[in-house]
Enzyme design. Structure first.
Site, PDB file in Angstrom:
ATOM      1  N   ARG A   1      58.000  50.017  34.313  1.00 12.03           N
ATOM      2  CA  ARG A   1      57.861  51.472  34.360  1.00 12.03           C
ATOM      3  C   ARG A   1      58.889  52.012  35.355  1.00 12.03           C
ATOM      4  NH1 ARG A   1      55.700  51.283  30.142  1.00 12.03           N
ATOM      5  NH2 ARG A   1      53.586  51.927  29.582  1.00 12.03           N
TER       6      ARG A   1
ATOM      7  N   HIS B   1      63.454  53.009  26.286  1.00 13.11           N
ATOM      8  CA  HIS B   1      62.052  52.557  26.235  1.00 13.11           C
ATOM      9  C   HIS B   1      61.744  51.871  24.889  1.00 13.11           C
ATOM     10  CE1 HIS B   1      57.882  53.244  28.178  1.00 13.11           C
ATOM     11  NE2 HIS B   1      57.846  52.177  27.394  1.00 13.11           N
TER      12      HIS B   1
HETATM   13  P1  NAP Z   1      49.083  42.614  32.754  1.00 10.20           P
HETATM   14  O1  NAP Z   1      48.695  41.528  31.819  1.00 10.20           O
HETATM   15  O2  NAP Z   1      48.016  43.476  33.331  1.00 10.20           O
HETATM   16  O3  NAP Z   1      49.931  41.946  33.933  1.00 10.20           O
HETATM   17  C1  NAP Z   1      50.293  42.659  35.074  1.00 10.20           C
HETATM   18  C2  NAP Z   1      50.799  41.702  36.127  1.00 10.20           C
HETATM   19  O4  NAP Z   1      51.192  42.474  37.271  1.00 10.20           O
HETATM   20  C3  NAP Z   1      49.727  40.726  36.594  1.00 10.20           C
HETATM   21  O5  NAP Z   1      50.311  39.488  36.897  1.00 10.20           O
HETATM   22  C4  NAP Z   1      49.217  41.396  37.873  1.00 10.20           C
HETATM   23  O6  NAP Z   1      48.649  40.509  38.804  1.00 10.20           O
HETATM   24  C5  NAP Z   1      50.510  41.966  38.412  1.00 10.20           C
HETATM   25  N1  NAP Z   1      50.241  43.025  39.385  1.00 10.20           N
HETATM   26  C6  NAP Z   1      49.584  44.188  39.219  1.00 10.20           C
HETATM   27  N2  NAP Z   1      49.508  44.864  40.383  1.00 10.20           N
HETATM   28  C7  NAP Z   1      50.112  44.087  41.300  1.00 10.20           C
HETATM   29  C8  NAP Z   1      50.323  44.217  42.693  1.00 10.20           C
HETATM   30  N3  NAP Z   1      49.907  45.289  43.371  1.00 10.20           N
HETATM   31  N4  NAP Z   1      50.974  43.232  43.330  1.00 10.20           N
HETATM   32  C9  NAP Z   1      51.379  42.122  42.656  1.00 10.20           C
HETATM   33  N5  NAP Z   1      51.218  41.943  41.332  1.00 10.20           N
HETATM   34  C10 NAP Z   1      50.578  42.918  40.677  1.00 10.20           C
HETATM   35  O7  NAP Z   1      50.115  43.617  32.061  1.00 10.20           O
HETATM   36  P2  NAP Z   1      51.128  43.302  30.841  1.00 10.20           P
HETATM   37  O8  NAP Z   1      50.418  43.405  29.557  1.00 10.20           O
HETATM   38  O9  NAP Z   1      51.876  42.043  31.164  1.00 10.20           O
HETATM   39  O10 NAP Z   1      52.095  44.577  30.943  1.00 10.20           O
HETATM   40  C11 NAP Z   1      52.865  44.809  32.120  1.00 10.20           C
HETATM   41  C12 NAP Z   1      53.502  46.177  32.048  1.00 10.20           C
HETATM   42  O11 NAP Z   1      54.590  46.166  31.132  1.00 10.20           O
HETATM   43  C13 NAP Z   1      52.613  47.286  31.502  1.00 10.20           C
HETATM   44  O12 NAP Z   1      51.741  47.794  32.511  1.00 10.20           O
HETATM   45  C14 NAP Z   1      53.615  48.322  31.053  1.00 10.20           C
HETATM   46  O13 NAP Z   1      53.861  49.229  32.115  1.00 10.20           O
HETATM   47  C15 NAP Z   1      54.879  47.506  30.770  1.00 10.20           C
HETATM   48  N6  NAP Z   1      55.265  47.548  29.343  1.00 10.20           N
HETATM   49  C16 NAP Z   1      56.466  48.090  28.999  1.00 10.20           C
HETATM   50  C17 NAP Z   1      56.864  48.105  27.669  1.00 10.20           C
HETATM   51  C18 NAP Z   1      58.204  48.645  27.265  1.00 10.20           C
HETATM   52  O14 NAP Z   1      58.493  48.776  26.073  1.00 10.20           O
HETATM   53  N7  NAP Z   1      59.088  48.936  28.193  1.00 10.20           N
HETATM   54  C19 NAP Z   1      56.033  47.586  26.682  1.00 10.20           C
HETATM   55  C20 NAP Z   1      54.802  47.046  27.070  1.00 10.20           C
HETATM   56  C21 NAP Z   1      54.424  47.029  28.404  1.00 10.20           C
HETATM   57  P3  NAP Z   1      47.273  39.734  38.451  1.00 10.20           P
HETATM   58  O15 NAP Z   1      47.672  38.730  37.401  1.00 10.20           O
HETATM   59  O16 NAP Z   1      46.874  39.099  39.717  1.00 10.20           O
HETATM   60  O17 NAP Z   1      46.328  40.777  37.927  1.00 10.20           O
END
Ligand code: NAP
Length: 309
Positions: free
Chosen positions: A224, A272
């Site tokens: 993001r 995006h």
């Molecule tokens: P997820 O499964 O919730 O994984 C998030 C990761 O970030 C987890 O490892 C989490 O730690 C870590 N995290 C969260 N807060 C943190 C903090 N304060 N300090 C350290 N680590 C932290 O999410 P996801 O499905 O992989 O998606 C990740 C992000 O990708 C989404 O939120 C979205 O913003 C982005 N995204 C972008 C696109 C695009 O097209 N550009 C598409 C899809 C998603 P824990 O494992 O300990 O919970």
């Protein structure tokens, strides 16, 4: 017959109007899916960014809100949303992100740009280093980051991951918590941002943290926009501390025409598109969650409202 509201744009509805009812039927759920149910009759809400709902209060009967996106930062703090909220975990979303990240890592690793545009016909036969000599760090090793990290590890990159809670992911060196951030970033030559946007992660990459990777490191941000302090990044690009930034997400989207990222030769802007929820596979997830809710089983991919993701 359940009433499922598809709260999105008519354009997005077109790509779900056949597949979502079909997946619900295949899951044994009798439901009528529409863009226009009366609020007080709705049993479940499928929510996509750009959809019309800002106030969930009139949906008095709704039992869950299911987001089509992985990132829920625009809805998670909505105080009118009192129902359970789920986010999207989808094989299509995951595979798309792995491909985008692997492609952009390899672009920078192999120095492909120098050969695509070579007006001076420069012949400099220096082979790129091997992947094993280019450490990659992924901040955020959840559903998407872990899959990207493991794909890069299979290509030979030494991959370090960072998360909030401790992790043990085969092929990755894992750090966690803010106390682990310095170790995760130290010496990285490519950094990928895949943490969700929360109050804790806003401006995660700032003047102090941008100084931690190896000089000339590449930053990829499919996470993001607000994970990065834009001014600090422009400064780090100017000094050469960051060699290039490939950015897919921005504080304001579309990226405004006068934003310096557009004109900086060390920045690549992608609109995006790193990854997208795919209607076919995502509809299976929505159907399974409605089936679970009706059967009184726990929902998949529940958002923790306190953590913000
Ligand atoms: P997820 O499964 O919730 O994984 C998030 C990761 O970030 C987890 O490892 C989490 O730690 C870590 N995290 C969260 N807060 C943190 C903090 N304060 N300090 C350290 N680590 C932290 O999410 P996801 O499905 O992989 O998606 C990740 C992000 O990708 C989404 O939120 C979205 O913003 C982005 N995204 C972008 C696109 C695009 O097209 N550009 C598409 C899809 C998603 P824990 O494992 O300990 O919970």
């Amino acid at each position: 017959m359940l009433k499922v509201l598809f709260s999105s744009t008519p354009e997005r509805w077109e790509s779900y109007r056949e597949v979502l009812p079909a997946k619900l039927a295949a899951a044994g759920v009798e439901a009528e899916v529409s863009l226009t149910h009366a609020a007080e009759e709705v049993d479940y809400i499928v929510l996509a960014p750009g959809g019309p709902i800002a106030d969930f209060a009139p949906f008095t009967k709704a039992r869950a809100v299911m987001c089509l996106w992985a990132g829920v930062e625009n809805v998670v703090a909505n105080e009118t949303l009192t129902q359970p909220l789920t986010r999207m975990v989808d094989t299509g979303l995951r595979d798309g992100m792995v491909e985008w990240v692997a492609g952009h890592v390899l672009r920078h690793h192999l120095g492909i740009d120098a050969h695509i545009a070579n007006p001076d016909q420069c012949w400099d036969p220096v082979a790129p280093p091997l992947a094993r000599d280019r450490p990659v760090t992924i901040l955020g090793i959840g559903e998407l980051g872990a899959a990207c990290g493991q794909a890069l590890a299979r290509l030979g990159f030494p991959v370090t991951g960072w998360s909030r809670s401790p992790k043990d992911i085969p092929g990755l060196t894992c750090h966690h918590g803010f106390e682990g951030l310095r170790a995760a970033l130290a010496g990285a030559r490519i950094v990928v941002l895949l943490v969700p946007l929360t109050p804790e992660t806003e401006n995660l990459m700032n003047a102090a943290t941008l100084a931690l990777p190896a000089p000339g490191a590449v930053l990829l941000n499919p996470g993001r926009g607000a994970l990065i302090d834009d001014d600090a990044l422009l400064e780090a690009l100017d000094t050469g501390q960051i060699g290039h930034a490939t950015l897919d997400t921005f504080r304001i989207e579309p990226l405004p025409a006068d934003h310096p990222f557009w004109s900086d030769p060390k920045v690549t802007v992608t609109p995006h598109i790193a990854s997208e929820t795919r209607p076919d596979t995502a509809s299976e997830v929505i159907a399974e969650n409605i089936r679970r809710a009706e059967a009184g089983e726990p929902l998949l991919y529940l958002v923790d409202r306190a953590r913000g993701y």
